[in-house]
Structures are given as C-alpha cells and as structure tokens.
Design a protein around this motif. Structure first.
Motif, short mmCIF file in Angstrom:
data_model
loop_
_atom_site.label_atom_id
_atom_site.label_comp_id
_atom_site.label_asym_id
_atom_site.label_seq_id
_atom_site.Cartn_x
_atom_site.Cartn_y
_atom_site.Cartn_z
N GLU A 97 61.16 55.98 62.28
CA GLU A 97 62.55 55.57 62.11
C GLU A 97 63.22 55.39 63.47
OE1 GLU A 97 63.86 54.57 59.50
OE2 GLU A 97 66.03 54.68 59.73
N SER A 141 67.10 60.44 54.12
CA SER A 141 66.00 59.52 53.83
C SER A 141 65.61 59.62 52.35
CB SER A 141 64.80 59.75 54.75
OG SER A 141 64.42 61.10 54.75
N GLU A 168 65.94 56.37 49.94
CA GLU A 168 64.74 55.85 49.29
C GLU A 168 64.88 55.83 47.77
OE1 GLU A 168 61.36 57.97 50.90
OE2 GLU A 168 61.89 57.18 52.88
#
Ligand code: ZN
Ligand code: ZN
Length: 595
Positions: free
Chosen positions: A287, A549, A553
């Motif tokens: 990332e 995250s 997601e």
C-alpha cells in the motif's frame, strides 16, 4: 436438567436445581424448553456480571463512569491476580456454555467481543505478564484525577471516595516493587518521568478542593494524612525505579521489542481480524508503494503551478516532499484556529447530509468547546464522548487553542494541519468519523460493545470516513486535497510498517527515522513522538490500517457483487448498526443475518 444450571451463579446452582426439580417438575421442563441462548446470555452476562467485573477493575470502572466501586483500590499482589484469573476462567466457562451461533446479531457480537476480552485478559495475566516488566503499569493518577475533576457527585462525597481509595496507595506501590523483575529500560524511565505528574494529582488543586469543602475536621485530618503517605509512596517508588534503572544500564534489561510470538498473539487478540500481523505488514508495504506512486503523479501535476520557473528534483521522494512543504504554507492564523475547526464541523455536517452519505441525529449535536485545563497537554482536537453509563450526556469536540505554544511550535502545528489537512482531522475525529460511529453504536444499546469495543473497527471507521468523504467530492477533487490526504493516509500505513518492523524485525531507531522522515514526509518532532510511542506500546499502531483496509475491502466486494443495487448510505448505516464489533464479525453478520 444440566441446561438450567447455567441460569444461576455457580454456588447457588445445585441446590436450586434440586429443589426446583423435586417440587415443580412441570415448571422446570417448561423453563428449559423456552430457555433460548439469548435469555441465558442476557441473564448471565447482564448487570450482575458487569458489577462483578468492575469490582475487579475499579480503575476501568471509574473511567467509564461506573462509580459504585470507586472506593476500591486493588493492591496488585499475587492474591489479586489469582482472584482475577479465577473470575476470568469461570466467566469463560459460562460463556462457552451458551450456544453462540443461535444468538441474534446484537447478542452474537456481544458474545464475540466478550469472549475476546476475557481471553485477552487471561493471556495478559499469564503469558504477556506486563505486570512483571512494565513499571509504568503502576500509576494511580488517572482514576484519582477523574474522581476529582468529574462532577458526578457532590464534592464532599467525591473527597470521601478519594480518601477511602487513597488508604491503600502505600500497599499498592509495595506490591508493585515485589512484582517487577527484569523490566525494560523504556518503561522504567517512563514510570520515573510520570511520577512527578502522579504526585501532582495530590497537590495544590486537591488542597484547594479540601479547603472549599464541608468535610468535618476529623475527615480532613485523615485525608491530609493519607495524602502525605501517598506522596511518600509515589516518591519512594520513583527512587527505587531510579536504582533499578542504574542497575539495568549494566545490561540486564528486558528488550521493549515483543518478538514474533508475543506480537502475533497480541495482534490476534487486540485486532481480531482473523489474519496474521505478518500478512498485514506485507499489505502495508504494498500500500505504501501504491500511495507513493499516486503522490508522484499528483506532484508532477502540481509542480508547474507552484514552481513555474524551477525544474522538479529527480528523486520522487524529494519532489513530493518539496511540494508538500509548499502546500503547508497555506494554513489558518493561530488566533483563528478554534473558529476554523468550529466552521469545519458545520461544513462536514452539511456535506454528509447533503450528499446522502449517512443519516445524522440532529437531536444529538456535537458541542465544540475549548479543551478543559486538566485535559490539556497535547495540542489539537479530540472527541470527548460520554461514558457508556451516561449515554444521555453531551459529546464534546475538544479543541485546544494554540496560544500556550511557542510561536515556532504553533507554526509547525499549523503547517501540519494546513488548509487541506485540518478538514481531514475534523472528518476523522468528528463527522462522519468517531463521533458519528459513536452515535450509531449508542443506537444499538449494547453495554458490552460500548465497553469492550474493537479498536481496529473504531479507528478503521474514522480512517475509512476520510477517504469516503474525498471520494464524494469533498475538497473539490483537487490534486492538492488528494496529495495532502495521501500524506495523512500514508501515516497510518507507515504506523503498521513501523510497529511490526520494530517489534518483530528488530528495526533500529535510525532506520525508523529514515522511514518516517523520508518515505512518509513527517517532521522531526512527529518522528520523535512516534518512536516514543512504538517503544512503549505494541500492536496499537496497527489498528488504523488493519480496520481501514478491512472496511474498504468489504465495501468494494459488496459493490462488485451488488452492482447498480449497491447503496452507499445503506452500507454505512448497516455497517455501523452492529456497534463497535470486529469488522470480521460484522461482515459475517451482514452476509448471514440471524433469523
Ligand atoms: Zn506559516
Ligand atoms: Zn482516531
């Protein structure tokens, strides 16, 4: 019926079951047949359980506003640890006697959060054993400061509670000395540094409160005597720690780095994502690269606008850094700081409502106030939410004015929280970040999740909210706004990289500084603060990226699956409606709602 056993506290269970079975056989079988797991759970883990829990955690009780046990100060000796371990094991046994999969969503998440909390405490007691190596664990200040500064009862009553609580301070520090063996130097020094502040809680302000009170002369004398004894015990502990620190300098200190095994276990318990820390670390590395690539594109785009007659540096990190420096010049004047934050809150409220991102509750306005004196110390802004035991109380957004800072520090702070960054801070802390998450959590009334909520979900939501606002067009989609946002986002990504690298991979302080300064564009001041934090805490720094995250997601997957039927506002409201549970559990419940 062994099933009905679980309805009663252990000691009373057998006799009650026998009597009931003998005298009212019909009643027992009917009760057992209509005794779903929900009733069992609510009965066993309701107010009586929490009261027993708070009796063993009176400091935590005070911090959440449960004052009934505030007179208790637990002396942290072997007997106390044995008692706590027995309580935890017993509670876990009863919890695991409940058929969790049959609970509805609200109780199921409560069950999971409680299971994790109790297992975590047991692990800390037996395996992690911070009570042996972290002298800074022994700090009585905060609960006393809360009792003295919170207006939950008349002053006299609070002083009597403080007096009762204070009686055992000498025994508390005596037990602490017996517990500590082979501490880390970092935590030893932290405890020494904090001791002046701890003594300060029993200083002039307390004397003034006693003088202003209507305590009887006898009560005053006892209190004054206890204050003197407490201060002596605190100083004695600090002196003893000083001796320890000199001894540790010879090379016998424990390392503050956790190492792989302890770290992975702590990560599993604290983050609750179901994945490993190593996995999250690898994703953070990827990332970081993705963010730097985006930032370079934006820097190329912005360069001619800000430096029309100068060629950009060849190195991409230099180029991004120079541009961020240039943009940081645009910031509020020190005297306007509080007013700017106030205005930003109004802006965010209007934006969130106008763009249909999530419903707010106009009956629960967020009140902006100047941070009260006893909470000062760190510049900036934070949300001050009422404790779970006082949900009707107001929620404040504390903003600390910059007038106490030196002109240089104020300038450095304002450069960091510049024209594009300050709104992101307000989004994170308030709307639609922490404050809005809290509004929704309070709507699904769950004491258990309010009390033991998942930190990664809470921080993850606030970090997700920043990105979601920018996606909705906040900041006009300018390259400046995105570049500064990415710098902020890079901070939480690098927090994960740093924490794992330092605790598991033995990263040196110099390499840590290089990572944060060069690749995350942080100031020397911020880097020094971050090193202090990473060498005194662990795993905590990973919760931002872990939660963010996972939420991001989940949303992207649902978007792909639902296509044009995907409803962003609905997603936000449903997601937050489960309260502060781990994202993994919320995801499971969103997909398989209980009947
Ligand atoms: Zn300036
Ligand atoms: Zn936060």
């Amino acid at each position: 019926m062994p099933g009905s056993l679980k309805f009663w506290p252990r000691a009373a269970a057998w006799s009650l079951v026998l009597i009931v079975a003998f005298v009212w056989p019909h009643w027992t079988s009917a009760a057992a047949a209509s005794a779903p797991a929900a009733a069992q759970f609510k009965h066993q883990f309701g107010p009586d359980f929490l009261d027993a829990y708070w009796r063993l955690h009176p400091d935590d009780a005070i911090s959440v506003g449960y004052y009934r046990v505030a007179k208790r100060l637990i002396v942290p000796d072997m007997a106390a640890r044995v008692q706590l371990a027995a309580f935890l094991r017993d509670s876990l046994a009863r919890l695991h006697g409940i058929d969790a999969p049959s609970l509805d969503a609200n109780l199921r998440t409560d069950w999971e959060v409680l299971d994790n909390q109790l297992q975590g405490e047991l692990w800390r007691l037996n395996e992690y054993r911070e009570w042996e190596w972290n002298p800074a664990e022994y700090n009585v200040a905060e609960s006393f400061a809360l009792l003295l500064n919170t207006d939950y009862a008349p002053l006299e009553e609070r002083l009597r509670t403080v007096s009762a609580r204070m009686e055992r301070i000498p025994a508390y520090y005596a037990a602490a000395r017996l517990n500590i063996r082979r501490p880390t130097r970092e935590h030893t020094q932290l405890a020494i540094e904090q001791s002046a502040g701890v003594r300060g809680v029993f200083g002039k302000e307390l004397e003034a409160q006693i003088a202003a009170s209507k305590l009887a002369p006898g009560e005053r004398q006892v209190l004054v005597r206890r204050i003197a004894a407490a201060k002596q015990a605190i100083s004695g502990f600090a002196t003893w720690l000083g001796d320890q620190d000199r001894r540790l300098a010879a090379g016998d200190a424990r390392s503050f780095r956790l190492g792989r095994d302890l770290y992975e276990r702590k990560f599993a318990l604290d983050i609750g994502s179901g994945g490993t820390a190593e996995d999250l670390y690898r994703r953070a590395l990827a990332e970081k690269e993705r963010l730097l690539a985006r930032m370079e594109m934006l820097a190329d785009q912005l360069w001619p606008k800000y430096f029309p007659s100068r060629a950009p540096p060849a190195d991409r990190l230099d180029k991004i850094g120079v541009l961020i420096g240039k943009l940081s010049e645009q910031h509020a004047a020190p005297a306007d700081f509080v007013a700017t934050v106030r205005q930003d809150i109004v802006t965010m409220n209007d934006w969130v409502t106008g763009h249909g991102l999530i419903a707010l509750d106009p009956s629960k306005p967020l009140e902006v106030r100047v941070t009260p004196a006893y909470k000062r110390g760190i510049a900036g802004a934070s949300v001050d939410a009422p404790g779970p035991y006082d949900p009707g109380a107001r929620t404040y957004f504390n903003v600390t004015p910059l007038d106490e800072l030196s002109p240089e520090s104020a300038e450095s702070y304002l450069r960091e929280y510049n024209r594009w960054m300050l709104p992101i801070l307000v989004i994170h802390e308030a709307v639609p970040g922490h404050y809005v998450q809290l509004l929704y959590a309070n709507k699904s009334p769950s004491l258990i999740k309010s009390l033991f909520g998942n930190g990664a979900m809470i921080e993850g939501w606030a970090v997700y909210a920043e990105r979601m606002m920018l996606e909705s067009g906040f900041g006009n989609d300018t390259a400046e706004q995105w570049l500064i946002y990415y710098k902020w986002n890079l901070r939480s990504v690098c927090n994960t990289i740093l924490d794992y690298s330092v605790h598991v991979l033995d990263m040196s302080e110099g390499d840590a500084r290089k990572l944060l300064t060069r690749e995350a564009f942080q100031s020397a001041e911020e880097v020094a603060g971050k090193w202090r934090r990473v060498s005194r805490t662990s795993v905590q720094l990973t919760q931002y990226f872990a939660g963010y995250s996972a939420i991001f997601e989940l949303r992207e997957r649902l978007k792909r699956e639902q296509g044009e039927h995907f409803d962003l506002r609905g997603f936000h409201q449903t997601f937050l409606g489960f309260g502060s549970a781990p994202v993994r559990i919320i995801e499971m419940l969103m997909e398989h709602p209980a009947d």
